[in-house]
Design a protein around this motif. Structure first.
Motif: not given
Ligand SMILES: [Zn+2]
Length: 261
Positions: A45, A47-48, A70, A73
């Motif tokens: 992912c 983002s996380c 996701c 997150c």
């Molecule tokens: Zn994520």
């Protein structure tokens, strides 16, 4: 073609298109992030950085199952990649319909997937990977020796030289005239690939479609809230690729219709 029923061929073409689209998404993501492209490893992912399970990376389906978010997150994920997968699916079916089960279909499936991946990278970074442009030019030239449909090798070679040469002249002309960069070197290499795919005879059509759609795209870009008016930078690769792919699918009938007029 008789050995495999048409419906089975189309289902196979759809699955192959989606899988290639999935591979193209991984290539795009890793190329932009400057990660090794061929290293095996699961997607993460953005983002996380959670590693995604295989069930979260099924082309298109996972996007809808997860609602575009996701699992870990809850940030938006995969929208762009779904677009890549759907583009590759559509392209695979279109060339399947155009060429039938043949080597022509396989080669154009791969070349088109490369153009799609290059276009998404160009949109994001204004760069075109050599692996796509030079690799694609090499593949298209090699294919011209083998394939019965499409340009013969002389035509493909002339297309590559003329396409690349024309854009090289335009790049240098623009530099002299405006004292700034207008066309990237990636565009020149891309035109070698496109010229090798269409042949010299198909090149004017591909460039014309690319220029027309590029002009429309530029206006949309300039007027968009994130644009900078006349100073907005526009990637040309996606539009040139679109011109090339339109020629592969519809060039002959449209040229015939044009000559008949
Ligand atoms: Zn994520």
């Amino acid at each position: 073609m008789d050995a495999i029923p048409t419906s089975i061929f189309y289902i196979g073409a759809a699955i192959l298109g989606l899988e290639l689209g999935g591979l193209a998404s991984i290539f795009i993501q890793r190329w932009i992030d400057e990660l090794p492209v061929l290293k095996p490893g699961r997607s993460r992912c953005p983002s996380c950085e959670h590693t995604l399970a295989w069930r979260d990376t099924i082309p298109v389906l996972s996007y809808f199952l997860l609602g575009g978010r996701c699992r870990h997150c809850d940030n938006p994920i995969g929208g762009q990649y779904m677009l890549v997968e759907i583009s590759c699916l559509a392209w695979s079916l279109a060339v399947a319909y155009h060429f039938g089960l043949s080597l022509e279909w396989g080669v154009h499936l791969v070349l088109g997937t490369m153009l799609i991946a290059g276009s998404f990278i160009d949109f994001e970074t204004f760069l075109l990977p050599n692996r796509i442009t030079i690799g694609g030019a090499g593949l298209a030239l090699a294919a011209s020796f083998v394939l019965t449909e499409g340009p013969d090798w002389q035509d493909a070679m002339a297309g590559a030289l003329f396409g690349g040469g024309l854009f090289w002249i335009m790049q240098h002309g623009y530099r002299l005239w405006r004292k700034e960069e207008g066309l990237g070197t990636g565009d020149i290499k891309l035109m070698c690939m496109i010229g090798a795919m269409t042949g010299l005879s198909g090149l004017p059509f591909a460039i014309l479609v690319g220029a027309l759609t590029g002009a429309v795209g530029s206006i949309v870009y300039m007027l968009s809230p994130s644009g900078k008016g006349m100073k907005t930078r526009i990637p040309f690769g996606p539009f040139l690729s679109l011109g090339c792919m339109t020629y592969i699918l519809y060039g002959e009938p449209i040229s015939r219709w044009w000559i008949a007029l």
